[in-house]
Design an enzyme around this catalytic site. Structure first.
Site, PDB file in Angstrom:
ATOM      1  N   ARG A  59      93.342 -22.911  27.078  1.00  0.00           N
ATOM      2  CA  ARG A  59      94.403 -21.900  27.025  1.00  0.00           C
ATOM      3  C   ARG A  59      95.752 -22.478  27.422  1.00  0.00           C
ATOM      4  NH1 ARG A  59      89.670 -18.303  28.728  1.00  0.00           N
ATOM      5  NH2 ARG A  59      89.765 -19.697  30.507  1.00  0.00           N
ATOM      6  N   GLU A  96      82.127 -23.623  40.786  1.00  0.00           N
ATOM      7  CA  GLU A  96      81.270 -22.785  41.626  1.00  0.00           C
ATOM      8  C   GLU A  96      79.848 -23.360  41.642  1.00  0.00           C
ATOM      9  OE1 GLU A  96      81.216 -18.831  40.217  1.00  0.00           O
ATOM     10  OE2 GLU A  96      80.256 -18.037  42.017  1.00  0.00           O
TER      11      GLU A  96
HETATM   12  P1  AMP Z   1      90.390 -23.014  39.502  1.00  0.00           P
HETATM   13  O1  AMP Z   1      90.070 -24.433  39.138  1.00  0.00           O
HETATM   14  O2  AMP Z   1      89.411 -22.441  40.503  1.00  0.00           O
HETATM   15  O3  AMP Z   1      91.812 -22.818  39.919  1.00  0.00           O
HETATM   16  O4  AMP Z   1      90.143 -22.138  38.196  1.00  0.00           O
HETATM   17  C1  AMP Z   1      91.081 -22.125  37.165  1.00  0.00           C
HETATM   18  C2  AMP Z   1      90.439 -22.290  35.814  1.00  0.00           C
HETATM   19  O5  AMP Z   1      89.270 -21.481  35.663  1.00  0.00           O
HETATM   20  C3  AMP Z   1      91.413 -21.867  34.732  1.00  0.00           C
HETATM   21  O6  AMP Z   1      91.365 -22.825  33.675  1.00  0.00           O
HETATM   22  C4  AMP Z   1      90.933 -20.494  34.307  1.00  0.00           C
HETATM   23  O7  AMP Z   1      90.980 -20.384  32.905  1.00  0.00           O
HETATM   24  C5  AMP Z   1      89.499 -20.355  34.829  1.00  0.00           C
HETATM   25  N1  AMP Z   1      89.296 -19.158  35.677  1.00  0.00           N
HETATM   26  C6  AMP Z   1      88.961 -19.146  36.998  1.00  0.00           C
HETATM   27  N2  AMP Z   1      88.832 -17.903  37.464  1.00  0.00           N
HETATM   28  C7  AMP Z   1      89.092 -17.070  36.431  1.00  0.00           C
HETATM   29  C8  AMP Z   1      89.160 -15.632  36.268  1.00  0.00           C
HETATM   30  N3  AMP Z   1      88.900 -14.784  37.283  1.00  0.00           N
HETATM   31  N4  AMP Z   1      89.481 -15.140  35.056  1.00  0.00           N
HETATM   32  C9  AMP Z   1      89.751 -15.981  34.021  1.00  0.00           C
HETATM   33  N5  AMP Z   1      89.716 -17.320  34.104  1.00  0.00           N
HETATM   34  C10 AMP Z   1      89.389 -17.879  35.281  1.00  0.00           C
END
Ligand code: AMP
Length: 176
Positions: A59, A96
């Site tokens: 995205r 996760e």
């Molecule tokens: P992080 O690495 O934990 O900051 O997660 C960010 C990535 O995971 C991004 O590329 C988002 O597209 C996806 N992501 C994580 N949590 C969500 C959420 N609640 N809704 C949509 N996309 C998420």
């Protein structure tokens, strides 16, 4: 409240129970919201001295490509492991469940590039920090990062700020 929240579709318990998935495809599909959103990012970064955008698959490509075009600057692709054809640097990061990895071409950065990381959403920051490390390893400096959505309670935007990177987001949501 930001106007953009009217266009974000929230899907509870996707992909796992307890996660509120913030679906931004509904913004991209809108003739009104997609260009208006790009214009907001462009206005924010127009005079900031950014000379390259690094978009995170997938995205971040839809967002970052349009912003790069409007700013008249180049675009660096940060991809999931195994997708880039030339020599790469690789960074693993925690999910996760388990780990994932991002890659950048070793020659993607020119000396002195001042780079803006672009993705749709920041949660824990694991993805964006892996991108920042890749850019640093390739010789670039990340001054800024932007997202449509920030989940500030998960700490990612704070962690990026602590690394000297200015963070800008259009909407914030509480919780996961
Ligand atoms: P992080 O690495 O934990 O900051 O997660 C960010 C990535 O995971 C991004 O590329 C988002 O597209 C996806 N992501 C994580 N949590 C969500 C959420 N609640 N809704 C949509 N996309 C998420």
């Amino acid at each position: 409240m930001s106007w953009i929240k009217d266009y974000v579709r929230t899907i509870p318990d996707y992909p796992h129970e307890g996660i509120m998935f913030r679906d931004v495809t509904t913004i991209f599909e809108s003739d009104e919201a997609y260009p208006r959103m790009i214009d907001e990012f462009v206005a924010h970064y127009r005079d900031k001295g950014i000379n390259k955008i690094a978009g995170i698959e997938a995205r971040g490509f839809i967002l970052g490509g349009a912003i790069a075009h409007m700013l008249g600057i180049g675009f660096i692709t940060i991809r999931k492991k195994g997708k880039l054809p030339h020599d790469t640097h690789t960074e693993e990061y925690e999910l996760e469940y388990g780990t994932d990895a991002l890659e950048i071409h070793v020659d993607a950065i020119n000396e002195g590039d001042n780079i803006l990381i672009v993705d749709d959403l920041i949660a824990t920051g694991g993805t964006a920090i892996a991108a920042l490390k890749l850019i640093n390893r390739a010789g670039g400096k990340v001054s800024d990062a932007c997202f449509i959505i920030d989940l500030p309670e998960l700490g990612g935007s704070n962690a990026l700020t602590e690394k000297g990177c200015d963070v800008f987001s259009l909407a914030q949501y509480e919780g996961l």
